[in-house]
Design a protein around this motif. Structure first.
Motif, PDB file in Angstrom:
ATOM      1  N   UNK A   1       6.901  -5.911  -9.340  1.00 25.88           N
ATOM      2  CA  UNK A   1       8.237  -6.459  -9.620  1.00 25.88           C
ATOM      3  C   UNK A   1       9.307  -5.737  -8.800  1.00 25.88           C
ATOM      4  N   UNK A   2       9.184  -4.427  -8.659  1.00 23.82           N
ATOM      5  CA  UNK A   2      10.154  -3.666  -7.880  1.00 23.82           C
ATOM      6  C   UNK A   2      10.051  -4.021  -6.400  1.00 23.82           C
ATOM      7  N   UNK A   3       8.835  -4.192  -5.913  1.00 28.18           N
ATOM      8  CA  UNK A   3       8.648  -4.586  -4.525  1.00 28.18           C
ATOM      9  C   UNK A   3       9.291  -5.940  -4.253  1.00 28.18           C
ATOM     10  N   UNK A   4       9.123  -6.867  -5.183  1.00 22.56           N
ATOM     11  CA  UNK A   4       9.715  -8.187  -5.035  1.00 22.56           C
ATOM     12  C   UNK A   4      11.238  -8.098  -5.034  1.00 22.56           C
ATOM     13  N   UNK A   5      11.777  -7.267  -5.922  1.00 24.26           N
ATOM     14  CA  UNK A   5      13.230  -7.103  -6.003  1.00 24.26           C
ATOM     15  C   UNK A   5      13.795  -6.505  -4.719  1.00 24.26           C
ATOM     16  N   UNK A   6      13.145  -5.480  -4.215  1.00 23.73           N
ATOM     17  CA  UNK A   6      13.592  -4.857  -2.964  1.00 23.73           C
ATOM     18  C   UNK A   6      13.535  -5.863  -1.816  1.00 23.73           C
ATOM     19  N   UNK A   7      12.494  -6.674  -1.812  1.00 23.36           N
ATOM     20  CA  UNK A   7      12.342  -7.661  -0.752  1.00 23.36           C
ATOM     21  C   UNK A   7      13.443  -8.717  -0.814  1.00 23.36           C
ATOM     22  N   UNK A   8      13.729  -9.174  -2.006  1.00 26.53           N
ATOM     23  CA  UNK A   8      14.781 -10.200  -2.182  1.00 26.53           C
ATOM     24  C   UNK A   8      16.152  -9.657  -1.802  1.00 26.53           C
ATOM     25  N   UNK A   9      16.370  -8.368  -1.955  1.00 25.24           N
ATOM     26  CA  UNK A   9      17.648  -7.751  -1.617  1.00 25.24           C
ATOM     27  C   UNK A   9      17.736  -7.396  -0.129  1.00 25.24           C
TER      28      UNK A   9
ATOM     29  N   UNK B   1       0.820  -1.205   0.000  1.00 23.03           N
ATOM     30  CA  UNK B   1       0.000   0.000   0.000  1.00 23.03           C
ATOM     31  C   UNK B   1       0.860   1.263   0.000  1.00 23.03           C
ATOM     32  N   UNK B   2       1.873   1.289   0.854  1.00 22.79           N
ATOM     33  CA  UNK B   2       2.688   2.496   0.981  1.00 22.79           C
ATOM     34  C   UNK B   2       3.660   2.646  -0.176  1.00 22.79           C
ATOM     35  N   UNK B   3       4.436   1.601  -0.452  1.00 23.25           N
ATOM     36  CA  UNK B   3       5.454   1.721  -1.512  1.00 23.25           C
ATOM     37  C   UNK B   3       4.838   1.673  -2.905  1.00 23.25           C
ATOM     38  N   UNK B   4       3.754   0.905  -3.025  1.00 27.12           N
ATOM     39  CA  UNK B   4       3.086   0.861  -4.317  1.00 27.12           C
ATOM     40  C   UNK B   4       2.164   2.045  -4.519  1.00 27.12           C
ATOM     41  N   UNK B   5       1.307   2.305  -3.539  1.00 31.43           N
ATOM     42  CA  UNK B   5       0.326   3.379  -3.677  1.00 31.43           C
ATOM     43  C   UNK B   5       0.904   4.769  -3.544  1.00 31.43           C
TER      44      UNK B   5
END
Length: 409
Positions: free
Chosen positions: A398-406, A387-391
């Protein structure tokens, strides 16, 4: 008040006193986060930023519930959105700065110099958002020879002089009620500072930072301690339940082994008490506070003897009829049973989706037009990341997933 509200959720905020305010809570434990709790109670959008995977230590502080988070977390992180972000990593700093550009307030309580080391001190952030207000709470404040030393509420109680006053005259210093008192009081002072800075911003257009030491929050509450020492060299010691300048003003045991608190803060109040006691001659004998303080032991013994001959209910009934301030000294059990608490709705009964039925202390103070609103108890770790990073920031899945994996989120 906030920098940008285009992506702002307004659910339940239309009539909220602070509904146009966005706050980033990057602090830990209680002090600065409690400021965020107060603001959230009155409608501010408070985004709680936590370390990925481990979260805020407050989640494990106190009684742990079946959801894995503590009762303290569920209560004091209520109404806050929860996101994860590693502020020690460059990409985490970049995301945080984007959040700052869209926010009004940052709350932090790291050791002085920590945020500067990460590149997100106040001077760094005000370049991004000149209207930013930052609350900085630390053990000893941002300046002075002890500024880099760690500390918690217990240390603040000691350094501020409060612990020295708590306990019996012939006993050791004790905990003054709650070990977290300085944390909660600092959160309240912090809320005053934040709201004052926001009010000033309406005139100047500029933000500012608030610098608060835990010990300062406590020291400011110690009535005449400082002027009495400076003028007369008075060093107050422990007095048990008594009060330095007023007698009788203490705790007394009833005939049925209960305890009451009695407050005779004026000569007029003492006169009322002597009438309730059926001993009006005591007022003629000790008509002034100074005389009663001089004969503290005698006056206390007279009052204790009278109260000690009656059961609790009789004491309370007689005191109420005579207009003398007196209360049974409650445990939490009596609080839950008392009709005053019920009438004032001081106990907030909720049903949490993670742990079921809970009772939390209700928000204070009560506002007639824009009262506090409860939306939810403390949420799970990172529950509002999308909600916060996307909205708000427009990150893709895809960016949220990448940030999470890192390990950034």
């Amino acid at each position: 008040m906030q920098a940008s509200s285009d992506n702002r959720s307004t659910r339940g905020q239309d009539a909220a006193a602070l509904g146009d305010l966005r706050v980033l809570d990057i602090a830990t434990f209680v002090a600065a986060p409690f400021c965020g709790t107060i603001l959230a109670d009155f409608g501010a959008e408070v985004i709680k930023v936590e370390q990925p995977k481990v979260g805020d230590s407050l989640r494990k502080f106190g009684t742990i519930t079946e959801c894995g988070d503590s009762l303290v977390w569920l209560s004091e992180s209520r109404n806050k959105k929860t996101v994860t972000l590693d502020l020690r990593k460059e990409k985490g700093v970049e995301l945080f700065k984007k959040l700052v550009a869209e926010s009004d307030v940052v709350l932090e309580n790291f050791r002085p110099g920590t945020l500067e080391k990460w590149g997100i001190g106040y001077e760094d952030l005000k370049k991004i958002n000149p209207r930013l207000v930052m609350l900085r709470i630390s053990a000893y404040g941002q300046t002075g020879p002890k500024k880099e030393e760690p500390g918690f509420a217990r240390i603040a109680h000691a350094f501020a002089g409060l612990a020295e006053l708590a306990g019996e005259a012939d006993g050791p210093p004790v905990v003054p009620g709650s070990t977290s008192l300085a944390d909660y009081v600092s959160g309240m002072w912090g809320a005053i500072g934040v709201l004052t800075a926001l009010r000033a911003r309406e005139t100047t257009g500029r933000g500012q930072f608030i610098d608060l030491g835990l010990y300062e929050s406590v020291f400011r509450l110690l009535d005449e301690l400082a002027p009495a020492y400076a003028k007369y060299g008075t060093v107050r010691g422990r007095m048990g339940a008594d009060t330095v300048n007023v007698v009788p003003h203490s705790h007394y045991q009833t005939a049925d082994d209960k305890w009451v608190a009695l407050a005779c803060t004026s000569d007029k109040m003492f006169q009322r008490l002597t009438e309730v006691m059926g001993q009006p001659e005591l007022y003629s004998r000790y008509p002034t506070s100074a005389q009663r303080v001089e004969r503290r032991a005698t006056v206390n013994a007279l009052v204790a003897g009278w109260i000690g001959q009656q059961p609790l209910n009789e004491v309370l009934k007689n005191m109420a009829a005579g207009g003398v301030p007196c209360s049974h000294i409650y445990t939490i059990r009596e609080i839950f049973e008392d009709p005053q608490y019920k009438a004032r709705k001081n106990l907030l009964h909720i049903n949490d989706e993670r742990v079921g039925e809970l009772v939390l202390p209700a928000a204070v103070p009560k506002l007639s037009e824009t009262p506090a609103v409860f939306n939810h108890a403390g949420r799970s770790l990172g529950e509002n990341n999308a909600e916060v990073y996307g909205g708000l920031l427009g990150l893709s899945a895809e960016e949220l997933k990448e940030y999470s994996e890192e390990g950034i989120l």
